[in-house]
Write a protein that holds these residues in place. Structure first.
Motif, short mmCIF file in Angstrom:
data_model
loop_
_atom_site.label_atom_id
_atom_site.label_comp_id
_atom_site.label_asym_id
_atom_site.label_seq_id
_atom_site.Cartn_x
_atom_site.Cartn_y
_atom_site.Cartn_z
N UNK A 99 5.07 80.11 29.01
CA UNK A 99 6.51 80.33 29.11
C UNK A 99 7.03 79.52 30.30
N UNK A 100 7.76 78.42 30.09
CA UNK A 100 8.22 77.59 31.22
C UNK A 100 9.21 78.31 32.12
N UNK A 101 9.75 79.43 31.68
CA UNK A 101 10.70 80.17 32.53
C UNK A 101 9.97 80.96 33.62
N UNK A 149 4.63 81.09 37.59
CA UNK A 149 3.32 81.52 38.04
C UNK A 149 2.27 80.55 37.50
N UNK A 150 1.05 80.67 38.03
CA UNK A 150 -0.02 79.72 37.70
C UNK A 150 -0.40 79.78 36.23
N UNK A 151 -0.23 80.96 35.60
CA UNK A 151 -0.63 81.09 34.20
C UNK A 151 0.38 80.50 33.23
N UNK A 152 1.53 80.04 33.75
CA UNK A 152 2.56 79.47 32.88
C UNK A 152 2.95 78.08 33.32
N UNK A 185 14.88 74.68 45.59
CA UNK A 185 14.53 75.88 44.83
C UNK A 185 14.83 75.64 43.35
N UNK A 186 14.44 76.62 42.52
CA UNK A 186 14.65 76.46 41.07
C UNK A 186 16.14 76.41 40.72
N UNK A 187 17.00 77.05 41.54
CA UNK A 187 18.43 77.02 41.25
C UNK A 187 19.15 75.85 41.93
N UNK A 188 18.38 74.90 42.52
CA UNK A 188 18.97 73.68 43.04
C UNK A 188 19.35 73.71 44.50
#
Length: 400
Positions: A65-67, A70-73, A266-269
């Motif tokens: 899940x790209x959203x 975490x390391x598992x995604x 950050x992810x939100x820019x």
């Protein structure tokens, strides 16, 4: 393994660690397998020094899940397995493929490359065999085998410098004064050296050294000869450099970009304090970068193009003097902006197109102001001349 585009996306890396080294790397409870823990707690020195094999498996992850952050995604999965314990030591992931695997030359249908050393290996082995033969020949030449007349030497043969040998008088008389002689083996050192040099040249050609450097012996090369040598270099090295460029900087540049971008935003820019990246313009936010690599082959080709351009301009210099308007066919700005790529100087010395346009507009405005001032000065001079003429005509006694 590689993907459908021929890019490596799967790798298995094998490493060997002792139990103590493994415990220093994987410190969490339960990470190490049973056999590694037993060796770590053993009092036997052989168990402590025993090495265990760990395999790091890096493969593309298709179910994630790209959203999720975490390391598992992550797009690439990482698993480290202890072979002896058949135990997964660590599970993690990567945003980009983390390994660069440069390959020299590929055979169609193969993923493992062929290096120049493999192509030069037969000649190298032949050269080593020649070296052994040459050493033996040199020993024969320096210290050849000797022959003696039967019962001619009555003492032990002394072949070292200054050695004294006792020979019988009859042997000296029968052999014309030479009861001891050297056995000719028929060796030819010069031909062996020539053969060695020929094979050395073959090895150099396998590593393309004859293309990477200009000849140092013989007459000086003309400009035409240097251009022909450069063309040969480009034709020979082009395919190899293309493959290396795809495998090496093609993997490193996106990886470094991704690490620095995640350390900067950050992810939100939002930009993080002390970020290594400068502020990204709004029009570039969210845009995936495209990297352009300038390899030595491309630099050589650019330099060749610029040299050819200089020769062309020199050949039409007389025409340009006769018809200056012909220069309008040449894009001087494009030539100027290609110079750093061909001659290797920093692009910071070239102004941006906006800066160049601003300087030209300023120059045009200054020229316009200068023309207006010049026109105003001429008008003032004309008015002054007219006023002086009118004043002289108004004086008493002036001619009507």
């Amino acid at each position: 393994d590689e993907n459908a585009d021929g890019q490596i996306d799967t790798a298995y890396v094998c490493r060997r660690f002792t139990a103590r080294q493994a415990a220093q790397i994987w410190k969490r409870e339960g990470q190490l397998g049973e056999k590694v823990r037993e060796a770590l707690n053993s009092t036997n020195k052989a168990d402590k020094d025993k090495k265990f094999e760990f395999v790091e498996c890096i493969t593309p992850r298709y179910d994630y899940d790209p959203r999720m952050d975490d390391a598992e995604n992550m797009p690439f999965s990482q698993e480290i397995i202890c072979v002896e314990d058949e135990h997964i030591v660590e599970e993690s992931g990567y945003h980009e493929f983390p390994i660069a695997c440069p390959r020299w030359e590929l055979v169609p249908g193969q993923i493992y490359p062929i290096s120049p050393a493999m192509m030069a290996l037969p000649d190298g082995r032949t050269l080593q065999a020649m070296g052994k033969t040459l050493l033996v020949a040199g020993e024969y030449a320096a210290d050849p085998a000797r022959w003696l007349i039967d019962d001619g030497v009555t003492s032990i043969l002394q072949s070292f410098p200054g050695g004294i040998n006792i020979v019988s008088a009859e042997a000296v008389k029968d052999t014309g004064g030479q009861p001891i002689g050297t056995l000719e083996m028929g060796g030819n050192l010069p031909i062996t050296l020539e053969m060695q040099q020929a094979y050395r040249e073959m090895v150099k050609q396998a590593f393309l050294l004859h293309l990477l450097s200009l000849p140092t012996e013989g007459p000086d090369m003309t400009a035409t000869e240097i251009m022909a040598r450069l063309d040969e270099y480009i034709r020979s090295m082009g395919p190899v450099i293309g493959q290396l460029q795809s495998d090496y900087p093609g993997a490193i540049a996106p990886r470094v970009w991704g690490i620095m971008r995640r350390a900067s935003y950050t992810d939100d820019g939002r930009r993080l304090p002390g970020a290594p990246f400068p502020e990204i313009p709004d029009k570039l936010k969210g845009v995936l970068p495209e990297f352009e690599y300038l390899s030595p082959i491309q630099k050589a080709q650019k330099r060749r193009e610029q040299t050819a351009l200089g020769q062309a301009l020199a050949s039409i210099e007389g025409l340009l003097m006769a018809k200056p308007e012909m220069i309008d066919n040449i894009d001087g700005d494009a030539i100027m902006r290609d110079l750093p790529d061909g001659f290797g100087f920093a692009e910071k010395y070239i102004l941006s197109t906006d800066q160049v346009e601003a300087k030209r507009q300023q120059r045009a405005q200054e020229m316009q102001v200068a023309k207006l001032l010049e026109a105003g000065q001429r008008a003032a001079d004309i008015m002054k001349t007219g006023a002086d003429a009118g004043a002289s005509m108004a004086k008493p006694g002036a001619p009507a």
